[in-house]
Design an enzyme around this catalytic site. Structure first.
Site, PDB file in Angstrom:
ATOM      1  N   HIS A 165      -8.691 -24.535   1.211  1.00 48.49           N
ATOM      2  CA  HIS A 165      -7.924 -25.177   0.137  1.00 48.49           C
ATOM      3  C   HIS A 165      -6.431 -25.062   0.419  1.00 48.49           C
ATOM      4  CE1 HIS A 165     -11.786 -24.709  -1.944  1.00 48.49           C
ATOM      5  NE2 HIS A 165     -11.392 -25.748  -2.678  1.00 48.49           N
ATOM      6  N   HIS A 184     -14.231 -30.846   2.790  1.00 47.54           N
ATOM      7  CA  HIS A 184     -15.128 -31.266   1.722  1.00 47.54           C
ATOM      8  C   HIS A 184     -15.861 -32.566   2.075  1.00 47.54           C
ATOM      9  CE1 HIS A 184     -12.685 -28.302  -0.487  1.00 47.54           C
ATOM     10  NE2 HIS A 184     -13.745 -28.175  -1.254  1.00 47.54           N
ATOM     11  N   HIS A 231      -8.077 -33.124  -8.912  1.00 48.97           N
ATOM     12  CA  HIS A 231      -9.118 -32.233  -8.367  1.00 48.97           C
ATOM     13  C   HIS A 231      -9.157 -30.919  -9.131  1.00 48.97           C
ATOM     14  CE1 HIS A 231      -9.736 -28.648  -5.723  1.00 48.97           C
ATOM     15  NE2 HIS A 231     -10.943 -29.196  -5.658  1.00 48.97           N
ATOM     16  N   PHE A 290     -13.530 -20.932  -7.478  1.00 51.73           N
ATOM     17  CA  PHE A 290     -13.983 -21.413  -6.173  1.00 51.73           C
ATOM     18  C   PHE A 290     -15.305 -20.774  -5.745  1.00 51.73           C
ATOM     19  CE2 PHE A 290      -9.478 -22.605  -4.500  1.00 51.73           C
ATOM     20  CZ  PHE A 290      -9.545 -23.787  -5.207  1.00 51.73           C
ATOM     21  N   HIS A 297     -16.533 -33.951  -6.254  1.00 54.41           N
ATOM     22  CA  HIS A 297     -15.880 -34.038  -4.951  1.00 54.41           C
ATOM     23  C   HIS A 297     -16.160 -35.364  -4.251  1.00 54.41           C
ATOM     24  CE1 HIS A 297     -13.393 -30.647  -3.789  1.00 54.41           C
ATOM     25  NE2 HIS A 297     -14.049 -29.988  -4.722  1.00 54.41           N
TER      26      HIS A 297
END
Length: 563
Positions: free
Chosen positions: A181, A190, A313, A334, A347
């Site tokens: 990230h 992703h 996001h 996460f 996602h």
């Protein structure tokens, strides 16, 4: 496949324990050296082959080309998921590590004959929903019948935990977390993750054409939790969601405190956020994708992420997770996000945003040619349970990966805030503003106004920099930034004066994340607020959530350097 399955090694469950911070250093994983006991990482790295290179062989040193390399699964730390409570570090009862095999290959994209079509989740038919539920049901069944099958639901969820919460060291850099990230590898990781997840579902139901539905939260018609996920008897259900956000509640892509309740304002804020993160605030590929991240770098902090990652996001993650849980599980952290089937549809839309952004006309290049970007690599299990290495360079064109998105309108493209007719009286507004040298460093425990000098008068191409931001990575954090704002309406973001915000999704960082700078482009905002010939602006910083966990070292305006 029997021989490959037999080579998987299960890892034990770790009980919950509490570790004082002073002892944290000695709890790091046992394989911390390229010499001595344990795995010899230099030999292992050379064994990865020429494609993944012998870069960064000596800890602490970087070669000219230093892409992030795929992790060594054999050294995954089963105690890798933890959080903090007060002054203590709490190891969670979670083992994120995947099953291990030493049989590894470089993945080659298969030839595409007919692309899979990812539909909007709120429009799927009952037949499609039944097929989707069957795929998730079969993945959940593997959790019971073969917990070490990497295609199982929990094993797939653990992928996000392992890559995002610290169980992996960077190859060649013991003690430095691998984090996907807050940098330019966010989208690519992703995309590969969903690619294999989708193919696994198709394999389990015997339908290679099956495609993952996307949550169309950027369109007003899709700004609710899709109905398919709101059935408590469905395999798509997850109890760890915010119970107040079931339909007809509207998703909020930005977070305010108190929350916005007017549906019209929620939609307006959402469309404004989408316009800004996709068009208005983006002046380079790095602005959208995120900052560079190379081998040996410390885990990137939130301010290093791209406009989409830190915008819609992050907002959807926070909105979906359950605030009644200690760590906002599932989607709000996460380590646990992948446990919610909705994560993958979320996602899918994040990935769709990447495809849309690539096609939006702009006066800058959308491509990043740096080898550290293109040669960055990851490990995944494919639908046949093979452990494969993949590169960023091979996922830059989603069409070559064999899928596309069902069309949905993008009304946010025309949602630029209206321009002010009359500039603000800066002298009058600045009377209640602080001077930077009197205010910073700043603990953001209340709304502040600061008068910031500009390097050039008027509507120059400039960037506002909030310097040396330090924040507790385990906490949800949100603040917004306004410029020359007379109205003091922090819940209304569809205004010319709204510059942008900062949202951090809680996660674990074993080592202290370095202080980072938040950069917000001012060029279009200057036009929106009709700045005139002013040589300074008044910046308002509004903390919404856990502002007292944020320290900002300074503030300044600099000329933007073209990327």
């Amino acid at each position: 496949m029997a021989s490959l399955q037999s080579s998987f090694t299960a890892r034990p469950t770790i009980p919950t324990t509490r570790i004082p911070p002073s002892q944290l250093a000695v709890t790091k994983r046992s394989v911390v050296s390229c010499s001595g006991g344990g795995v010899d990482r230099r030999n292992m790295l050379l064994g990865l082959g020429g494609l993944y290179g012998a870069t960064s062989l000596v800890p602490g040193q970087k070669a000219e080309a230093s892409p992030i390399l795929p992790p060594d699964l054999s050294t995954c730390d089963p105690k890798g998921a933890w959080t903090t409570k007060g002054s203590e570090v709490v190891v969670l009862d979670v083992n994120c590590c995947p099953p291990y095999t030493d049989v590894q290959t470089d993945y080659k994209l298969p030839r595409v004959t007919k692309p899979r079509v990812r539909p909007a989740a709120h429009r799927i038919s009952k037949e499609y929903q039944a097929k989707y539920e069957l795929a998730i049901k079969k993945m959940r069944e593997l959790d019971v019948t073969d917990p070490d099958d990497p295609r199982g639901f929990t094993q797939q969820a653990n992928i996000h935990c392992a890559y995002c919460n610290g169980p992996y060291d960077q190859i060649g850099f013991p003690g430095i977390d691998l984090q996907v990230h807050n940098s330019w590898i966010f989208f690519a990781f992703h995309r590969w993750y969903l690619y294999f997840y989708e193919r696994i579902m198709g394999e389990l139901i015997g339908d290679p054409t099956f495609a993952l539905p996307y949550w169309n939260w950027d369109n007003p018609r899709g700004m609710q939790m899709p109905p398919a996920f709101d059935n408590e008897k469905s395999p798509l259900w997850d109890i760890n969601r915010d119970p107040t956000h079931r339909p007809p509640a509207l998703v909020t892509l930005t977070i305010t405190n108190p929350p916005v309740t007017d549906p019209v304002q929620i939609v307006a804020n959402n469309l404004t956020q989408m316009y800004k993160e996709m068009i208005g605030d983006v002046e380079s590929a790095i602005d959208f994708m995120g900052d560079p991240y190379s081998a040996g770098n410390a885990p990137p902090a939130r301010a290093s992420g791209g406009s989409s990652e830190g915008g819609s996001h992050a907002g959807v993650h926070v909105w979906t997770g359950n605030p009644n849980n200690s760590n906002r599980e599932d989607m709000g952290n996460f380590y646990s996000a992948g446990r919610d089937p909705l994560f993958y549809s979320h996602h899918a839309n994040v990935d769709r945003m990447w495809t849309i952004w690539k096609d939006i006309p702009a006066d800058y290049s959308k491509d990043i040619e740096d080898a550290d970007f293109k040669d960055a690599a990851f490990m995944f299990y494919d639908e046949k349970k093979n452990l494969v290495r993949v590169k960023v360079a091979d996922c830059l064109d989603h069409r070559k990966m064999g899928y596309k998105y069902e069309h949905s309108d993008t009304p946010w493209m025309a949602y630029r805030p209206a321009q002010r007719a009359v500039p603000v009286d800066i002298k009058k507004l600045s009377k209640n503003a602080n001077r930077p040298d009197k205010l910073f460093p700043l603990k953001l425990n209340k709304t502040v106004r600061v008068l910031v000098p500009k390097p050039s008068k008027g509507a120059a191409d400039e960037v506002l920099v909030l310097e040396k931001i330090v924040a507790d990575s385990t906490k949800l954090i949100r603040f917004d930034v306004f410029v020359n704002d007379e109205d003091d309406k922090p819940q209304e973001l569809d205004r010319a004066e709204y510059l942008g915000g900062f949202t951090q999704v809680p996660h674990r960082a074993r080592a202290q994340e370095s202080a980072s700078d938040l950069r917000l482009n001012l060029k279009e905002l200057y036009e929106n607020i009709n700045i005139g010939d002013d040589d300074s602006i008044v910046v308002t910083i509004v903390p919404h959530i856990n502002g007292d966990e944020v320290t900002i070292g300074g503030i300044k305006i600099i000329p933007r350097v073209a990327a």
